[in-house]
Motif scaffolding. Structure first.
Motif, PDB file in Angstrom:
ATOM      1  N   ILE A  68     -15.611  14.389  16.919  1.00 64.17           N
ATOM      2  CA  ILE A  68     -15.050  15.733  16.902  1.00 64.17           C
ATOM      3  C   ILE A  68     -15.486  16.428  15.619  1.00 64.17           C
ATOM      4  O   ILE A  68     -15.583  15.807  14.554  1.00 64.17           O
ATOM      5  N   SER A  69     -15.772  17.712  15.725  1.00 55.74           N
ATOM      6  CA  SER A  69     -16.152  18.485  14.547  1.00 55.74           C
ATOM      7  C   SER A  69     -15.794  19.945  14.790  1.00 55.74           C
ATOM      8  O   SER A  69     -15.432  20.318  15.915  1.00 55.74           O
ATOM      9  N   ARG A  70     -15.912  20.748  13.753  1.00 52.77           N
ATOM     10  CA  ARG A  70     -15.575  22.159  13.885  1.00 52.77           C
ATOM     11  C   ARG A  70     -16.436  22.998  12.954  1.00 52.77           C
ATOM     12  O   ARG A  70     -16.888  22.526  11.903  1.00 52.77           O
ATOM     13  N   ASP A  71     -16.638  24.241  13.357  1.00 51.26           N
ATOM     14  CA  ASP A  71     -17.341  25.221  12.534  1.00 51.26           C
ATOM     15  C   ASP A  71     -16.401  26.419  12.402  1.00 51.26           C
ATOM     16  O   ASP A  71     -16.332  27.260  13.310  1.00 51.26           O
ATOM     17  N   ASN A  72     -15.695  26.489  11.305  1.00 50.50           N
ATOM     18  CA  ASN A  72     -14.698  27.546  11.139  1.00 50.50           C
ATOM     19  C   ASN A  72     -15.329  28.938  11.050  1.00 50.50           C
ATOM     20  O   ASN A  72     -14.716  29.929  11.431  1.00 50.50           O
ATOM     21  N   ALA A  73     -16.552  29.009  10.569  1.00 49.33           N
ATOM     22  CA  ALA A  73     -17.230  30.304  10.478  1.00 49.33           C
ATOM     23  C   ALA A  73     -17.541  30.870  11.860  1.00 49.33           C
ATOM     24  O   ALA A  73     -17.657  32.091  12.025  1.00 49.33           O
ATOM     25  N   LYS A  74     -17.655  29.970  12.838  1.00 50.73           N
ATOM     26  CA  LYS A  74     -17.974  30.386  14.211  1.00 50.73           C
ATOM     27  C   LYS A  74     -16.802  30.211  15.164  1.00 50.73           C
ATOM     28  O   LYS A  74     -16.956  30.350  16.377  1.00 50.73           O
ATOM     29  N   ASN A  75     -15.629  29.883  14.599  1.00 53.13           N
ATOM     30  CA  ASN A  75     -14.418  29.704  15.431  1.00 53.13           C
ATOM     31  C   ASN A  75     -14.654  28.732  16.585  1.00 53.13           C
ATOM     32  O   ASN A  75     -14.194  28.958  17.709  1.00 53.13           O
ATOM     33  N   THR A  76     -15.355  27.646  16.301  1.00 52.67           N
ATOM     34  CA  THR A  76     -15.764  26.742  17.369  1.00 52.67           C
ATOM     35  C   THR A  76     -15.427  25.290  17.046  1.00 52.67           C
ATOM     36  O   THR A  76     -15.652  24.825  15.928  1.00 52.67           O
ATOM     37  N   LEU A  77     -14.921  24.618  18.050  1.00 53.47           N
ATOM     38  CA  LEU A  77     -14.628  23.194  18.009  1.00 53.47           C
ATOM     39  C   LEU A  77     -15.645  22.473  18.889  1.00 53.47           C
ATOM     40  O   LEU A  77     -16.042  23.001  19.929  1.00 53.47           O
ATOM     41  N   PHE A  78     -16.050  21.285  18.481  1.00 50.52           N
ATOM     42  CA  PHE A  78     -17.032  20.517  19.234  1.00 50.52           C
ATOM     43  C   PHE A  78     -16.517  19.115  19.545  1.00 50.52           C
ATOM     44  O   PHE A  78     -15.667  18.573  18.838  1.00 50.52           O
ATOM     45  N   LEU A  79     -17.085  18.538  20.600  1.00 51.68           N
ATOM     46  CA  LEU A  79     -16.871  17.131  20.894  1.00 51.68           C
ATOM     47  C   LEU A  79     -18.213  16.571  21.348  1.00 51.68           C
ATOM     48  O   LEU A  79     -18.679  16.882  22.440  1.00 51.68           O
ATOM     49  N   GLN A  80     -18.823  15.760  20.496  1.00 51.37           N
ATOM     50  CA  GLN A  80     -20.053  15.081  20.844  1.00 51.37           C
ATOM     51  C   GLN A  80     -19.699  13.753  21.483  1.00 51.37           C
ATOM     52  O   GLN A  80     -19.026  12.920  20.871  1.00 51.37           O
ATOM     53  N   MET A  81     -20.144  13.573  22.711  1.00 50.17           N
ATOM     54  CA  MET A  81     -19.800  12.373  23.470  1.00 50.17           C
ATOM     55  C   MET A  81     -21.074  11.575  23.737  1.00 50.17           C
ATOM     56  O   MET A  81     -22.031  12.115  24.300  1.00 50.17           O
ATOM     57  N   THR A  82     -21.068  10.330  23.329  1.00 54.79           N
ATOM     58  CA  THR A  82     -22.203   9.442  23.559  1.00 54.79           C
ATOM     59  C   THR A  82     -21.726   8.177  24.252  1.00 54.79           C
ATOM     60  O   THR A  82     -20.510   7.898  24.284  1.00 54.79           O
ATOM     61  N   GLY A  83     -22.660   7.422  24.798  1.00 59.67           N
ATOM     62  CA  GLY A  83     -22.283   6.184  25.468  1.00 59.67           C
ATOM     63  C   GLY A  83     -21.271   6.402  26.572  1.00 59.67           C
ATOM     64  O   GLY A  83     -20.342   5.604  26.742  1.00 59.67           O
ATOM     65  N   LEU A  84     -21.448   7.467  27.335  1.00 60.69           N
ATOM     66  CA  LEU A  84     -20.445   7.827  28.337  1.00 60.69           C
ATOM     67  C   LEU A  84     -20.327   6.777  29.423  1.00 60.69           C
ATOM     68  O   LEU A  84     -21.325   6.157  29.839  1.00 60.69           O
ATOM     69  N   LYS A  85     -19.098   6.595  29.879  1.00 61.81           N
ATOM     70  CA  LYS A  85     -18.761   5.617  30.896  1.00 61.81           C
ATOM     71  C   LYS A  85     -18.118   6.328  32.081  1.00 61.81           C
ATOM     72  O   LYS A  85     -17.537   7.409  31.914  1.00 61.81           O
ATOM     73  N   PRO A  86     -18.158   5.724  33.268  1.00 60.15           N
ATOM     74  CA  PRO A  86     -17.487   6.355  34.417  1.00 60.15           C
ATOM     75  C   PRO A  86     -16.022   6.657  34.147  1.00 60.15           C
ATOM     76  O   PRO A  86     -15.493   7.670  34.635  1.00 60.15           O
ATOM     77  N   GLU A  87     -15.373   5.829  33.363  1.00 61.93           N
ATOM     78  CA  GLU A  87     -13.955   6.062  33.072  1.00 61.93           C
ATOM     79  C   GLU A  87     -13.717   7.241  32.132  1.00 61.93           C
ATOM     80  O   GLU A  87     -12.572   7.614  31.883  1.00 61.93           O
ATOM     81  N   ASP A  88     -14.778   7.826  31.609  1.00 64.97           N
ATOM     82  CA  ASP A  88     -14.642   9.049  30.816  1.00 64.97           C
ATOM     83  C   ASP A  88     -14.572  10.292  31.710  1.00 64.97           C
ATOM     84  O   ASP A  88     -14.342  11.400  31.204  1.00 64.97           O
ATOM     85  N   THR A  89     -14.771  10.110  32.999  1.00 65.32           N
ATOM     86  CA  THR A  89     -14.703  11.235  33.932  1.00 65.32           C
ATOM     87  C   THR A  89     -13.310  11.854  33.919  1.00 65.32           C
ATOM     88  O   THR A  89     -12.308  11.169  34.122  1.00 65.32           O
TER      89      THR A  89
END
Length: 122
Positions: A68-89
């Motif tokens: 998880i990360s954020r860019d306060n200057a752009k009013n944006t929150l991020f979620l980088q997801m790697t190694g995704l699994k079917p149970e992440d659906t």
């Protein structure tokens, strides 16, 4: 108002980056979080980040795979997801609460987006 984007269909082991743009309010004053809800399951905490980005907590199911990360200057929150699994659906939601208090409970967040669908399947 929070608006998520970036969901989609991805194969197991793949990656996705979700974003959440806040269109009103003082984003930099809000603790933000990601939650998810799969069909027929309860809402699950994914990650939270404090207004400065200096305090981050992850749910056990995503620890080591999601960032998880954020860019306060752009009013944006991020979620980088790697190694995704079917149970992440699930449908992934961003949420916000004014202030710095850490909480992993959805009840502690007053603002919610509409959600974005993430499907992990071959």
């Amino acid at each position: 108002h929070l608006a998520e984007a970036g969901g989609g269909l991805v194969q197991p082991g793949g990656s996705l980056r979700l974003s959440c743009v806040a269109s009103a309010g003082s984003f930099s004053a809000y603790r933000m979080a990601w939650f998810r809800q799969a069909p027929r399951k309860e809402r699950e905490f994914v990650a939270t980040i404090n207004p400065a980005g200096s305090d981050i907590v992850y749910g056990n199911a995503v620890q080591g795979r999601f960032t998880i990360s954020r860019d306060n200057a752009k009013n944006t929150l991020f979620l980088q997801m790697t190694g995704l699994k079917p149970e992440d659906t699930a449908v992934y939601y961003c949420a916000g609460r004014l202030g710095w208090t850490q909480t992993t409970s959805g009840a502690g967040y007053a603002s919610w987006g509409q959600g974005t669908q993430v499907t992990v399947s071959s």
